[in-house]
Enzyme design. Structure first.
Site: not given
Ligand code: NAP
Ligand code: MG
Length: 500
Positions: A199, A252, A273, A307, A404
Site C-alpha cells: 500500500k 508516522s 519504522e 525519518c 518531528e
Molecule cells: P502516515 O499517515 O503515517 O502515512 C504512512 C502510510 O500509512 C501511508 O501509506 C498512509 O496512507 C498509511 N496510513 C494512514 N493512515 C493509516 C491507518 N489508519 N492505518 C494504516 N495505514 C495508514 O504519514 P503522513 O500522514 O504521510 O505523514 C505525516 C507525518 O508522518 C509527517 O509529517 C512525518 O512527520 C511523519 N512521517 C514519517 C516517516 C518516516 O519515515 N518515519 C515517513 C513519512 C511521514 P495515506 O498516504 O493514504 O495516508
C-alpha cells in the site's frame, strides 16, 4: 517539453502518465477499484495533477489478500526453490538499474525530489536492496540443536529449527522515499517466501505501480505481489484484516500506534519504522568543514523529509556561533527549484498539507522566540517550496526542538561538555539515529554507547548500508530492517524434535 512538466520527460514516463488511470495489481491482473473510483496524484512543484490512480478501499484490499493467500497456500511461491526466488529478485534489481532514469523522473514528478538524486540514490539503492536479498534467499537456515531432555534419560533425539515465511504480509509505506521504502520491505519479504500486498502513500503511488510492471516483467507468479493504491482507510483495512499474517509499516508514530491497535484482532506480527528527531552532535575538535557539510546533509537531505533527519544540531559552545553561521551560509547557497531541473538541490515539499505543517512550525518557532539565521518562510509564489531554515536561540521545550517537522528546518543547541550532551540528545520520545563529529576516537565511541538510537554515525551522517540493520529505540519503532536482521521480520521459527 511536454504539457506535464517544464522539462523534457522520457517517452516511457510520458506514456505512463498519459495512458489513462493507473489500476490496482491484484492476482496478476491490473484492475480498477471495485468502486470504479480514482483519485489524482499531484506534482508538488506546480500543484498540477499528474494522472488519475485507482482508489483502492476495503473491498479491494480483501480481493488482494485473497489473491496473496491463494498464492501463499496453493501457489508456487513458498514451494519454489530458493535459487529460483533469488533469480527473480535479482532480475527486479537489474530492471530497476536499467530503468533508473525513468523511475527517477517519475519519483521526482510525484514526490518533488530531484530526478538526478532519485535515480542515483533512491532507485540505485532500491536495486541494490533487491540484489542483496536475492542473495539471502538461498541462505535462510535453521539450526540443529543439541537437546538435553532431562526427563527422558537414555533416549536420543534429533532436534532442529526451520525458518519459515510468516505468510501474507501487508506492506504500508510513506511518501518520502516511495520506491526505496517499498524495496526495503518487498525484497526481504519475498526472499523469505512470503506473499505481499503493498500500500503506497496516497501522495506518491506512481513508482509503486510502475514497480508492479517490473515484477510482472521479471516473471513473478500471479498473486505474489499485489499493489493497492489508496488512502489511510486502505491501510487500516489491511492492518485489521484477519487473513493477513504480518504488517510492516513505515510512517508516522501516530499511525504506527493505530496499526498496533488494528493488529490486535488476530495478533498479526507487526514491525514499525516510525518518526524521529535525531540529534547531531558536533564537538569543538571535529574537522570543521567536513562537519558543516555533513551537518547540512543531516537535516536538509530530501528536503528534511527523512525519518532520520538530524534536526537537533548540538554544537560545543566554543565553536557554536562560527559553526551555526557556517551551516546557515551553506544552507542559503542551496539551489531551490523543481525536481526535474538538473540544477536543483532542494525541491518542494511533497504536498500542501506538508507545506502548511512545516510553515506552521516556522511561525511557531519564531513566535516562541527562536531566531532564523537563514530562511524562516516559504520560497517563491507557486509550489510547496520552503527556505532552508537554521534556528538559533532555541530552548529545549520549544515545539521545533521536540516535534518531528519533516521539512528543511534545524534547531541548534549549544553544549559545554561531553558529560551532559548524551542526556540532552536522549531527551526525546524518539530514538532512530544520531550523528557524532569529533577527532577524538575514544570520545566518539563513548558517546555512541550513551546514545539511545538504532543507528549512530560517526564523522558522517546518513551512513546507511543495505547490510547494516536499521530501526528505532523508544517510539521510533519495533524491529529492524536491512541486513541479516531485516529477515527476522519476515520469518518465523519452528522447532522440530524427533525421538530416535
Ligand atoms: P502516515 O499517515 O503515517 O502515512 C504512512 C502510510 O500509512 C501511508 O501509506 C498512509 O496512507 C498509511 N496510513 C494512514 N493512515 C493509516 C491507518 N489508519 N492505518 C494504516 N495505514 C495508514 O504519514 P503522513 O500522514 O504521510 O505523514 C505525516 C507525518 O508522518 C509527517 O509529517 C512525518 O512527520 C511523519 N512521517 C514519517 C516517516 C518516516 O519515515 N518515519 C515517513 C513519512 C511521514 P495515506 O498516504 O493514504 O495516508
Ligand atoms: Mg504526488
Amino acid at each position: 517539453m511536454t504539457a506535464i512538466a517544464d522539462f523534457p520527460l522520457k517517452s516511457e514516463v510520458h506514456a505512463f502518465l498519459t495512458g489513462g488511470p493507473k489500476k490496482l495489481l491484484i492476482g496478476g491482473e491490473w484492475t480498477p477499484a471495485a468502486s470504479g473510483r480514482t483519485f489524482p496524484t499531484y506534482d508538488p512543484a506546480t500543484g498540477n495533477a499528474l494522472t488519475e490512480v485507482a482508489h483502492g478501499q476495503a473491498e479491494d484490499v480483501d480481493r488482494a489478500v485473497r489473491a496473496a493467500r491463494a498464492a501463499f497456500d496453493d501457489g508456487p511461491w513458498p514451494g519454489m526453490k530458493p535459487n529460483e526466488r533469488e533469480r527473480l529478485l535479482w532480475r527486479v534489481g537489474d530492471i530497476l538499474s536499467e530503468r533508473a532514469e525513468e523511475f527517477g523522473q517519475l519519483e521526482a514528478l510525484d514526490n518533488g525530489k530531484s530526478a538526478g538524486i532519485a535515480s542515483a540514490v533512491d532507485v540505485a539503492w532500491a536495486a541494490d536492496v533487491f540484489r542483496y536479498y536475492a542473495g539471502w534467499a538461498t541462505k535462510i537456515e535453521g539450526s540443529t540443536v543439541n537437546v538435553s531432555m532431562p526427563f527422558a534419560p537414555g533416549a536420543q533425539f534429533h532436534a532442529y529449527t526451520l525458518r519459515e515465511p510468516v505468510g501474507v504480509c501487508g506492506l504500508i509505506v510513506p511518501w518520502n522515499f516511495p520506491l526505496l521504502m517499498a524495496s526495503w520491505k518487498l525484497a526481504p519479504a519475498l526472499a523469505a517466501g512470503n506473499t505481499v500486498i503493498l500500500k503506497p502513500a496516497e501522495q506518491t503511488p506512481l513508482t509503486a505501480l510502475l514497480l508492479g510492471e517490473v515484477f510482472q516483467e521479471a516473471g513473478f507468479p500471479p498473486g505474489v505481489v499485489n499493489i493497492i493504491s489508496g488512502f489511510g482507510d486502505a491501510g487500516a483495512a489491511l492492518s485489521a484484516h484477519d487473513d493477513v499474517d504480518k504488517i510492516a509499516f513505515t510512517g508516522s508514530t501516530e499511525v504506527g500506534k493505530k496499526i498496533v491497535d488494528a493488529a490486535k484482532g488476530n495478533l498479526k506480527k507487526v514491525s514499525l519504522e516510525l518518526g524521529g528527531k535525531s540529534p547531531n552532535i558536533v564537538f569543538a575538535d571535529a574537522d570543521f568543514d567536513a562537519a558543516v557539510e555533513g551537518s547540512l546533509n543531516a537535516w536538509l537531505f530530501n528536503h528534511g523529509q527523512c525519518c532520520v533527519a538530524g534536526t537537533r544540531l548540538f554544537v560545543e559552545d566554543k565553536i557554536f556561533d562560527e559553526f551555526t553561521q557556517a551551516v546557515a551560509d551553506a544552507a542559503s547557497q542551496v539551489k531551490i527549484g523543481p525536481g526535474l531541473d538538473p540544477a536543483t538541490q532542494l525541491g518542494p515539499l511533497v504536498s500542501k498539507e506538508q507545506f502548511d505543517k512545516v510553515t506552521g512550525y516556522l511561525r511557531e518557532g519564531l513566535a516562541d522566540g527562536a531566531r532564523a539565521l537563514t530562511g524562516g518562510k516559504r520560497w517563491g509564489e507557486t509550489g510547496y517550496f520552503v527556505e532552508p531554515t537554521v534556528f538559533v536561540d532555541v530552548k529545549p521545550e520549544f515545539s521545533i526542538v521536540r516535534e518531528e517537522i519533516f521539512g528543511p528546518v534545524v534547531a541548534t543547541l549549544p553544549f559545554n561538555a561531553e558529560a551532559g550532551v548524551a542526556a540532552a540528545a536522549n531527551d526525546s520520545i524518539y530514538g532512530l539515529a544520531a550523528g557524532i563529529w569529533t577527532r577524538d576516537i575514544s570520545k566518539a565511541h563513548r558517546t555512541a554507547r550513551q546514545i539511545k538510537a538504532g543507528s549512530v554515525w560517526i564523522n558522517q551522517y546518513n551512513g546507511f548500508d543495505t547490510a547494516m540493520p536499521f530501526g528505532g529505540y523508544k517510539q521510533s519503532g519495533w524491529g529492524r530492517e536491512l541486513g541479516a536482521a531485516g529477515l527476522d521480520a519476515y520469518t518465523i521459527t519452528k522447532s522440530v524434535n524427533v525421538a530416535l
